[in-house]
Design a protein around this motif. Sequence first.
Motif, PDB file in Angstrom:
ATOM      1  N   ASN A 100      -6.997  -6.389   3.841  1.00 42.94           N
ATOM      2  CA  ASN A 100      -5.842  -5.687   3.282  1.00 42.94           C
ATOM      3  C   ASN A 100      -5.133  -6.434   2.159  1.00 42.94           C
ATOM      4  O   ASN A 100      -4.083  -6.020   1.710  1.00 42.94           O
ATOM      5  CB  ASN A 100      -4.843  -5.368   4.395  1.00 42.94           C
ATOM      6  CG  ASN A 100      -5.372  -4.289   5.305  1.00 42.94           C
ATOM      7  OD1 ASN A 100      -5.941  -3.301   4.816  1.00 42.94           O
ATOM      8  ND2 ASN A 100      -5.223  -4.465   6.611  1.00 42.94           N
ATOM      9  N   ALA A 101      -5.711  -7.546   1.702  1.00 45.05           N
ATOM     10  CA  ALA A 101      -5.051  -8.304   0.639  1.00 45.05           C
ATOM     11  C   ALA A 101      -4.893  -7.420  -0.597  1.00 45.05           C
ATOM     12  O   ALA A 101      -5.799  -6.696  -0.981  1.00 45.05           O
ATOM     13  CB  ALA A 101      -5.860  -9.547   0.302  1.00 45.05           C
ATOM     14  N   ARG A 102      -3.722  -7.511  -1.198  1.00 48.07           N
ATOM     15  CA  ARG A 102      -3.428  -6.680  -2.366  1.00 48.07           C
ATOM     16  C   ARG A 102      -4.380  -6.964  -3.526  1.00 48.07           C
ATOM     17  O   ARG A 102      -4.640  -8.122  -3.841  1.00 48.07           O
ATOM     18  CB  ARG A 102      -2.004  -6.976  -2.843  1.00 48.07           C
ATOM     19  CG  ARG A 102      -1.025  -5.851  -2.587  1.00 48.07           C
ATOM     20  CD  ARG A 102       0.364  -6.354  -2.935  1.00 48.07           C
ATOM     21  NE  ARG A 102       0.539  -6.339  -4.394  1.00 48.07           N
ATOM     22  CZ  ARG A 102       1.097  -5.311  -5.038  1.00 48.07           C
ATOM     23  NH1 ARG A 102       1.526  -4.275  -4.383  1.00 48.07           N
ATOM     24  NH2 ARG A 102       1.236  -5.355  -6.352  1.00 48.07           N
ATOM     25  N   GLU A 103      -4.905  -5.900  -4.127  1.00 46.44           N
ATOM     26  CA  GLU A 103      -5.721  -5.987  -5.349  1.00 46.44           C
ATOM     27  C   GLU A 103      -7.013  -6.784  -5.141  1.00 46.44           C
ATOM     28  O   GLU A 103      -7.671  -7.167  -6.096  1.00 46.44           O
ATOM     29  CB  GLU A 103      -4.930  -6.623  -6.516  1.00 46.44           C
ATOM     30  CG  GLU A 103      -3.594  -5.955  -6.828  1.00 46.44           C
ATOM     31  CD  GLU A 103      -3.751  -4.645  -7.571  1.00 46.44           C
ATOM     32  OE1 GLU A 103      -4.836  -4.383  -8.117  1.00 46.44           O
ATOM     33  OE2 GLU A 103      -2.773  -3.866  -7.576  1.00 46.44           O
ATOM     34  N   LYS A 126      -7.639   1.079   3.118  1.00 45.31           N
ATOM     35  CA  LYS A 126      -7.321   1.437   1.738  1.00 45.31           C
ATOM     36  C   LYS A 126      -7.771   0.321   0.792  1.00 45.31           C
ATOM     37  O   LYS A 126      -7.535  -0.856   1.054  1.00 45.31           O
ATOM     38  CB  LYS A 126      -5.815   1.636   1.595  1.00 45.31           C
ATOM     39  CG  LYS A 126      -5.324   2.969   2.074  1.00 45.31           C
ATOM     40  CD  LYS A 126      -3.997   3.293   1.376  1.00 45.31           C
ATOM     41  CE  LYS A 126      -3.444   4.636   1.794  1.00 45.31           C
ATOM     42  NZ  LYS A 126      -2.917   4.663   3.166  1.00 45.31           N
ATOM     43  N   MET A 127      -8.439   0.710  -0.303  1.00 45.56           N
ATOM     44  CA  MET A 127      -8.820  -0.301  -1.291  1.00 45.56           C
ATOM     45  C   MET A 127      -7.667  -0.611  -2.225  1.00 45.56           C
ATOM     46  O   MET A 127      -7.582  -1.676  -2.800  1.00 45.56           O
ATOM     47  CB  MET A 127     -10.026   0.171  -2.104  1.00 45.56           C
ATOM     48  CG  MET A 127     -11.325   0.126  -1.317  1.00 45.56           C
ATOM     49  SD  MET A 127     -12.683   0.908  -2.197  1.00 45.56           S
ATOM     50  CE  MET A 127     -13.171  -0.377  -3.309  1.00 45.56           C
ATOM     51  N   TRP A 128      -6.804   0.365  -2.424  1.00 45.35           N
ATOM     52  CA  TRP A 128      -5.722   0.207  -3.390  1.00 45.35           C
ATOM     53  C   TRP A 128      -4.386   0.493  -2.748  1.00 45.35           C
ATOM     54  O   TRP A 128      -4.276   1.375  -1.912  1.00 45.35           O
ATOM     55  CB  TRP A 128      -5.899   1.181  -4.559  1.00 45.35           C
ATOM     56  CG  TRP A 128      -7.249   1.109  -5.137  1.00 45.35           C
ATOM     57  CD1 TRP A 128      -8.240   2.034  -5.009  1.00 45.35           C
ATOM     58  CD2 TRP A 128      -7.792   0.048  -5.911  1.00 45.35           C
ATOM     59  NE1 TRP A 128      -9.354   1.607  -5.654  1.00 45.35           N
ATOM     60  CE2 TRP A 128      -9.110   0.397  -6.223  1.00 45.35           C
ATOM     61  CE3 TRP A 128      -7.283  -1.170  -6.370  1.00 45.35           C
ATOM     62  CZ2 TRP A 128      -9.940  -0.424  -6.969  1.00 45.35           C
ATOM     63  CZ3 TRP A 128      -8.097  -1.990  -7.108  1.00 45.35           C
ATOM     64  CH2 TRP A 128      -9.400  -1.621  -7.405  1.00 45.35           C
ATOM     65  N   VAL A 129      -3.385  -0.236  -3.153  1.00 44.22           N
ATOM     66  CA  VAL A 129      -2.027   0.087  -2.764  1.00 44.22           C
ATOM     67  C   VAL A 129      -1.339   0.649  -4.005  1.00 44.22           C
ATOM     68  O   VAL A 129      -1.241  -0.031  -5.018  1.00 44.22           O
ATOM     69  CB  VAL A 129      -1.280  -1.167  -2.258  1.00 44.22           C
ATOM     70  CG1 VAL A 129       0.075  -0.779  -1.711  1.00 44.22           C
ATOM     71  CG2 VAL A 129      -2.109  -1.866  -1.197  1.00 44.22           C
ATOM     72  N   ARG A 130      -0.935   1.893  -3.919  1.00 47.81           N
ATOM     73  CA  ARG A 130      -0.283   2.522  -5.085  1.00 47.81           C
ATOM     74  C   ARG A 130       1.149   2.013  -5.228  1.00 47.81           C
ATOM     75  O   ARG A 130       1.818   1.764  -4.228  1.00 47.81           O
ATOM     76  CB  ARG A 130      -0.273   4.033  -4.911  1.00 47.81           C
ATOM     77  CG  ARG A 130      -1.633   4.627  -4.805  1.00 47.81           C
ATOM     78  CD  ARG A 130      -2.115   5.141  -6.157  1.00 47.81           C
ATOM     79  NE  ARG A 130      -3.555   5.271  -6.134  1.00 47.81           N
ATOM     80  CZ  ARG A 130      -4.388   4.653  -6.966  1.00 47.81           C
ATOM     81  NH1 ARG A 130      -3.926   3.848  -7.891  1.00 47.81           N
ATOM     82  NH2 ARG A 130      -5.683   4.842  -6.885  1.00 47.81           N
TER      83      ARG A 130
END
Lengths: 98, 549
Positions: free
Chosen positions: A43-46, B241-245
Motif C-alpha cells: 500500500n505504499a504511496r506511488e 489499489k495501485m493508485w491513491v487519488r
Amino acid sequence: MSAKPDAIRPDWWSKTFAGAVLGAALALALAGLFAWAGPGGINAREKAQFVMWIMAPLWMAVFSTVYLFRSGLRAVLWLSGANVAAYSLLFYVRSTLG
Amino acid sequence: MKVRSDILRIYQSLHTWTGICAGILLFIGFFGGALTMFKHPLERWVSAPAALAGALAPQQVDSVVREVLAAHPAAREEFTLHVLRHENNPAPVTWSAGHAGRDIDLNAMRWQASLDEQGKLAAQEVRPSLFGELVDMLHRTGGIPGTLGDEYLGVYLMGVAGVLYFLALVSGVVLLLPTLVKDFFALRKGKNRKRFWLDAHNVIGIASLPFHIVISLTVIVFAFHDQFYDSLQHVVYGEQKMWVRPSGTPGPGDVSKLAPASELVRLAQQEAPGFEVTEMLFMDLESPRPLVRVGVANEDYVVRGAVSGYLLMDPYTGQVLNTSMLPTKSDTWSSIVAPFFALHFGSYGGDWMRWVYFAFGLSGAFLFYSGNLLWVEKRRKNQLRDHAPPAQPRRTAVLAAATVGVCLGSVAGVAAALLAAKWLHATSGNLNTVLMATYYVVFLACVAWAFRRGSARAAPELLALCALAGFAIPATSLLARLAPSLGMWAHGSMGAVGVDLTALVLALLLAWAARLAARRARSGPPDSVWAAAPAAAAPEPAFPQERQA
C-alpha cells in the motif's frame, strides 16, 4: 572441471520464446514479490510506478542471458521452473499479507 | 578478457540479427528524438507571427480567464493558461473544443483568447501548428501509421525495437570484451575501410553505452506501460489499489467561484519556491473532481515531465493536492522514478544537457546506420585477381538501399516539412496536413529513389539532397528578412535563430558526407555495393584499383 563442455546450441526459436514469454512472466512475478514484500509493502504511496519500471530491466536481464543455456529445451525448462517457484511464492505472499 | 568461442558466435548472430531488424526503425527514432530535444525552438521557428500580443497585468489575465469560462462552455472541460509565453503560444488562454487523445488530430482547431486594445475579450479559433507534435510522433512511432487500440501501432513496434536494441547492446558488449582494451579508442584509418567503420561503431557504442541502456529500457516501458500496469493489477495487486487519488473537497461545479488565476499562480509559486510557473492546465472544472496541473520548471532539478515538474491543485480553493511530481516535495517512490523519465527526456541540467542529448541522439542514429553498413560490407563478395568484380548478393543490395533510403529519407522529409511550414504557410488548406504530406512524399520518394538507383548512386545523391534541404532552412529565414513581400517571417529569438544555425552545421556535415560517398562510388573498390559502376558491366575489370578511397 577438466572435461571440455559441449558447445552451446543456438536453438534460436526456443530460446527466444523462453526469453520473450517466460522471461516476461518471470519479471512480472519478481516485480510482484517486490510490490508485496519489498519496502513499504503493497500500500505504499506511488510505489506501483516503481514496481512497473523494474519489470523492463528484469525481463531484459533474463532475455539477454537466455542464449547462454546449453540448449533451447534447457532454457524452457529452467525458466518454467523459475516461474513456478516465483509465482508460488507470490501467491503465498499475497494470501498471507493480503 | 577471454570469452568462449561458442558464446561469441551466438552473440555475434544475435547482434547481427537484432541490429538488422531494429536498426532502421531505431535510426528514425533517434533522429526524431534528437529533434524533440528542441521541439519548442522548432515550434517557435515555424509559428507565424501572431496578431495577439502584449503583456497583460495579472488582473487582466484573471478577467480573460473569467470571461472565457463564462462565454465558452468548452473551456470549462479543459483549458490552458500560458504563464510563460513564446511565439508558438502567444495568447494567455487556449483551449480546444475536441477531445484530447493520444493520437494527433490534424484537423484540430484551437481557441485562443486575450484582451484587445479596448480591454475587451478577443477570442478566435486558430489552427495550431502541430510541427513539434509531428516530430514527436515520428520519434515515437518511426512514422509508421495506423493504430492498435488507442495507441499507435508504431509505438508498439518501437517497443519491440527497444527489446531488440537491448539485446543488441548486450551482445555487442560481449563481442567487444575479448578485445576491449586493445580496440577501445582505436580508430584505425588505414587501408581497411571496414576496420575504420567498425572502430567508429565500437567507440561510439561503448562511450555512450549507459545512455543507450537507459534509452532502450525506457522505450520498452513507454511502449508497454499499459500492458505492464494491467498485468500488475490482475496478477499482483488484485483487490489492492495501485493508485491513491488526490482527495480534495468536491468541486462546487460553478466556474464563477474559481479562484483568480493570479492567486493560483501565487500559491503555486509559494509551494515551489525557486521554480518558475510555466503553464497551468485546468481540467473538469464543472465536475466533482476539478483539477489544475501546474507546470513548474527549474533547470537545477530532475523533473518528471519533458520540461517541467508538476503540481496538482484544487482550482477553487487553491489547496495543493499532490506534490509527487514536484522534486523538492516528492515522496520516496516518485523521486526514485522521476530520474527514469528525466534520463530519457534529457530534462535535467537545462539547455546544456539538451545539447548533450541532441549529440547522443545523432550519434545513436550513426550507430545504427554504421551497423547496417558493416553488415553489408561483411557480406560482400571480394573480387578475385584478374576476374571481373562479382555480382553482389541481392540481400546486401536490398539492405544497403533500404538503409540509405529510409534513413536519409527521414532526414530529408523532416527538413522538407520544416521548409513547407514557411513556404506553404499561405496555403488555403490545412497547413498541418500539408506538413504531414510533405514529410511522407519526400520520405517515400527517397526510399523509391534508393531502390531504383541502387545504394551506390543514391547515397551521395540523397546526402546532397539532405544537405541542400538543410541549407535551405537558414536561407529561408534570411530570405524572409530580406524580402518581406514574400509574406514569410523570421523570428529573432535565440531559439528560432538556433534552429537556423543548427540546420546550417548539419547541412555542412551532410555535404561533407555526400562528397565522401561520391568519391567512394567513383574510385572506391569496384567489388562493393558502394561502387557506382554496376559490377557486371565494369568495363576494365583488370584495371588496378586504388584500394583506399
